[in-house]
Design an enzyme around this catalytic site. Structure first.
Site, short mmCIF file in Angstrom:
data_model
loop_
_atom_site.label_atom_id
_atom_site.label_comp_id
_atom_site.label_asym_id
_atom_site.label_seq_id
_atom_site.Cartn_x
_atom_site.Cartn_y
_atom_site.Cartn_z
N CYS A 2 7.33 5.50 -9.11
CA CYS A 2 6.50 6.69 -9.44
C CYS A 2 5.57 6.36 -10.62
CB CYS A 2 7.35 7.94 -9.60
SG CYS A 2 8.52 8.35 -7.95
N ARG A 27 1.08 3.56 -8.33
CA ARG A 27 2.57 3.50 -8.48
C ARG A 27 3.26 4.44 -7.27
NH1 ARG A 27 4.19 1.53 -13.29
NH2 ARG A 27 6.26 2.54 -13.08
N TRP A 75 6.14 8.38 -5.33
CA TRP A 75 6.63 7.64 -3.83
C TRP A 75 7.99 7.93 -3.72
CZ3 TRP A 75 9.42 2.89 -2.88
CH2 TRP A 75 8.91 2.13 -1.46
N ASN A 99 10.90 8.81 -12.94
CA ASN A 99 10.48 7.38 -12.29
C ASN A 99 11.69 6.54 -12.28
OD1 ASN A 99 9.19 5.16 -11.23
ND2 ASN A 99 8.85 4.36 -13.46
N GLY A 100 12.07 6.05 -11.02
CA GLY A 100 13.19 5.42 -11.01
C GLY A 100 14.41 5.81 -9.78
N GLU A 481 0.15 -15.94 2.52
CA GLU A 481 -0.54 -14.76 1.85
C GLU A 481 -1.41 -14.37 2.46
OE1 GLU A 481 0.07 -13.13 -0.39
OE2 GLU A 481 -1.63 -12.23 -1.32
N LYS A 485 -1.82 -10.41 3.29
CA LYS A 485 -2.74 -9.43 2.69
C LYS A 485 -3.26 -8.51 3.92
CE LYS A 485 -2.70 -9.44 -0.56
NZ LYS A 485 -1.92 -9.64 -1.60
N GLU A 488 -1.01 -5.72 5.15
CA GLU A 488 -0.69 -4.56 4.34
C GLU A 488 -1.93 -3.58 4.23
OE1 GLU A 488 -0.82 -7.03 0.04
OE2 GLU A 488 0.54 -5.09 0.14
N HIS A 504 6.59 -24.60 19.32
CA HIS A 504 7.96 -24.63 19.78
C HIS A 504 8.35 -23.11 19.98
CE1 HIS A 504 8.92 -28.74 18.77
NE2 HIS A 504 7.75 -28.63 17.82
N LYS A 603 2.92 0.01 -5.68
CA LYS A 603 2.32 -1.26 -6.52
C LYS A 603 3.41 -2.07 -6.83
CE LYS A 603 -0.52 -4.12 -8.07
NZ LYS A 603 -1.19 -4.91 -7.54
C1 AGP Z 1 1.09 -7.69 -2.87
O1 AGP Z 1 -0.11 -7.73 -1.96
C2 AGP Z 1 2.14 -6.86 -2.66
N1 AGP Z 1 1.79 -5.56 -2.73
C3 AGP Z 1 3.50 -7.08 -2.75
O2 AGP Z 1 3.97 -7.96 -2.06
C4 AGP Z 1 3.94 -7.72 -4.29
O3 AGP Z 1 3.36 -9.03 -4.62
C5 AGP Z 1 5.57 -7.73 -4.45
O4 AGP Z 1 5.89 -6.26 -4.29
C6 AGP Z 1 5.93 -8.43 -6.01
O5 AGP Z 1 5.44 -7.49 -6.92
P1 AGP Z 1 5.55 -8.01 -8.40
O6 AGP Z 1 4.60 -9.14 -8.45
O7 AGP Z 1 5.10 -6.93 -9.28
O8 AGP Z 1 7.03 -8.35 -8.65
#
Ligand code: AGP
Length: 608
Positions: A2, A27, A75, A99-100, A481, A485, A488, A504, A603
């Site tokens: 958050c 966040r 969140w 937050n937490g 990756e 991308k 998500e 396979h 994030k």
């Molecule tokens: C990336 O597009 C993602 N949102 C996610 O996988 C992110 O890279 C992952 O949560 C790791 O975060 P960090 O680099 O802040 O540790």
């Protein structure tokens, strides 16, 4: 995760809180709320949904007017997103944002119920803290806060107001990040620097167990034992523009365009006389020369950067590298030896699973190296050595420029380890480093070259239910990756697969029209990858191939060819990343999704 904010000063507090929260929406964005002292009384406004829903609600019902208060963007972890579960939460005399996560909230709730504090309105762990604080509050806020901090377990940052302490905001940090901004006659609290950069660049970083008291435009600090603290005032090296969209429709596309500069800023200060120099990060050839094994541990995109790192370090330095997902590594009792190096990659430096790896490694004798973007973050502070990436603030949830700079650090490290191990000489290293220095320019050229094609090709992807990314070697690492991308932000299922492994099992998924994106930048493996492209084409796949300008590929096997500028094959992942980011971005835009704030994601994941 958050975002929390607070303000004490002459401006309209609600406006400041809302403005600051817009910079923290990355966040968490399923509900928002504020609490402001209005004529000595705490007024709360909160709402399920985006910050804009809260603003709409306040426009209809009236907004709190005052000069001190706290705010939150959520969140959800405990309790679904709803008006009642939104922060702030209150006891009789205490209102707070959090937050937490509070791990022992159930026991505390039970304790409070048994002691006749039974008025719980929400399902959150946060409300329990507000009630506990109220329970211990006898007129001395710091004493009550300290008592509560001794009793709650978990990771948290809190912004607190007490009904009988008007115009004063208290802030507390344990694990979750928190800063206090110092302006002229005004003070701010925030989970992250971008929230306050519009008002001031000067800030204090709260450490574990520290309490801040904001009053009369100034701040005082004390520790968990109530001792007053003098803290160092830091200055952010970001300007307001770096936390704004700067004319782009989304942060993600802005951040894609910022990549050439981000890479330059990350690598240039670490190159001296044509060779890598990481000594300011505490890394010398002497420290690297006796390393046995390397573990790279991270989550999501950062882990994918580690995959590229593995291929490059093993290829050049001939050291064995294991890449692991942090949430797996921490529980699998890994065999870590005294001369091993554990590299933790993280944009935020606050990811809970990655952070846990540091504690796990302590006592094994292995050294820890953090590759982190956010300065002063927990992972950066707890590791033995740190290489900061200089991407600037990354706001879009989908990581782009942070990944790119992580890759650039992987290359620098690979060169340095190879030199330390005597696997390459200085001349060879100079050649490699010179090629790395060219990468920012090539990335820039790649963006300009493929942006329109990617926009067009993305229109062919939006109706897909599922697609595959394939590649071999470094291209496979990269396709992981690309696939993440796309899924998500477009919400289209996709999987990355080692091209040679398709037959396979996974090739049975291929049917008429299924998009298959093949990354084919590794010339030594090109022939093999082309055979795999033909295999899927023969089964009806719509093939999209990412390759360099000169690659000889039978055009009949390809529906859409994205040719990118060429550079040394080992460095191609940094260039080939660009079309994958753009394909994901435009597919999301074309589907009308919220590109920067995809559903269900935050994030950084500061809870397990
Ligand atoms: C990336 O597009 C993602 N949102 C996610 O996988 C992110 O890279 C992952 O949560 C790791 O975060 P960090 O680099 O802040 O540790």
């Amino acid at each position: 995760m958050c975002g929390i904010v607070g303000y004490v000063g002459p401006r309209d507090c609600t406006d400041v809180l809302v403005e600051a929260l817009t910079k923290l929406e990355y966040r968490g964005y399923d509900s928002a709320g504020i609490a402001v002292f209005e004529n000595g009384k705490i007024e709360v406004a909160k709402s399920k949904g985006r910050l804009s829903d809260l603003v709409g609600k306040m426009e209809k019902e009236g907004k709190p007017k005052g000069h001190a208060g706290i705010g939150h963007t959520r969140w959800a972890t405990h309790g679904e997103p709803s008006d009642v579960n939104s922060h702030p939460h209150s006891g009789r005399r205490v209102t707070l944002v959090h937050n937490g996560i509070i791990e022992n909230y159930k026991e505390i709730k039970q304790f409070l119920i048994e002691n006749e504090h039974t008025e719980f309105l929400s399902d959150t762990d946060t409300e329990v803290v507000a009630q506990l604080l109220d329970f211990y509050y006898t007129g001395n806020p710091i004493r009550a806060i300290r008592r509560v901090m001794h009793e709650i377990r978990g990771s948290y940052a809190l912004g607190i107001v007490f009904a009988d302490r008007p115009e004063t905001v208290y802030a507390v940090r344990c694990e979750s990040p928190l800063i206090v901004g110092q302006g002229k006659g005004e003070v701010f609290v925030a989970s992250d620097v971008p929230a306050i950069i519009k008002y001031t660049k000067d800030y204090y970083l709260l450490e574990y167990g520290e309490i801040a008291v904001l009053k009369n435009g100034a701040v005082n600090f004390c520790d968990l034992h109530g001792r007053m603290l003098e803290k160092e005032l830091k200055t952010a090296d970001w300007d307001e523009d770096s936390a704004e969209k700067g004319g782009y429709p989304h942060f993600m596309i802005k951040e894609i365009h910022e990549q050439p500069t981000a890479v330059k800023t990350t690598i240039m200060p670490r190159i001296e006389n044509g060779l890598p120099n990481l000594s300011e990060c505490g890394i010398t050839r002497e420290t690297l020369k006796d390393i046995n094994n390397i573990f790279i541990v991270a989550c999501g995109t950062a882990m994918h950067a580690g995959m590229v790192g593995k291929y490059v370090i093993e290829k050049l330095a001939r050291v064995s590298v294991t890449v692991d997902i942090a949430s797996e590594f921490r529980y699998r009792d890994p065999l870590i030896g005294e001369n091993d190096l554990v590299i933790i990659i993280s944009q935020s430096g606050e990811t809970a699973d990655s952070k846990a790896v540091l504690s796990l490694v302590k006592g094994t004798g292995a050294k820890t190296l953090a590759v982190v973007n956010v300065k002063g973050s927990s992972i950066a502070r707890e590791a033995d050595m740190v290489i900061y990436t200089h991407a600037g603030p990354e706001i879009a949830v989908a990581s782009t420029k942070a990944y790119m700079v992580q890759l650039s650090v992987m290359y620098l490290l690979a060169f340095e380890i190879s030199l330390a191990k005597g696997k390459i000489d200085e001349e060879k290293c100079r050649q490699l480093t010179a090629q790395l220095e060219q990468v920012p320019e090539v990335i820039d050229a790649a963006i300009n070259k493929v942006v329109d094609e990617c926009q067009y090709i993305s229109t062919k992807l939006i109706t897909a239910d599922s697609l595959l990314y394939i590649g071999r070697g470094l291209d496979y690492a990269l396709s992981m990756e690309g696939s993440l991308k796309l899924k998500e932000i477009s919400y289209i299922h996709s999987e990355s697969y080692a091209a040679g492994e398709l037959k396979h099992g996974t090739i049975s998924l291929v049917e008429e029209g299924m998009p298959v994106i093949a990354v084919a930048t590794q010339n030594t493996l090109l022939e093999k990858t082309v055979s795999n492209i033909k295999e899927v084409k023969a089964r009806g796949a719509m093939t999209i191939v990412i390759c360099d300008e000169k690659a000889e590929i039978d055009e009949e096997a390809v529906d859409y060819m994205i040719r990118i500028p060429q550079i040394n094959e080992t460095l191609m992942p940094m260039v080939a990343t660009v079309p994958m980011q753009l394909l994901a971005y435009y597919t999301s835009v074309n589907k009308g999704n919220d590109v920067d704030k995809p559903r269900n994601l935050a994030k950084s994941v500061t809870v397990e």
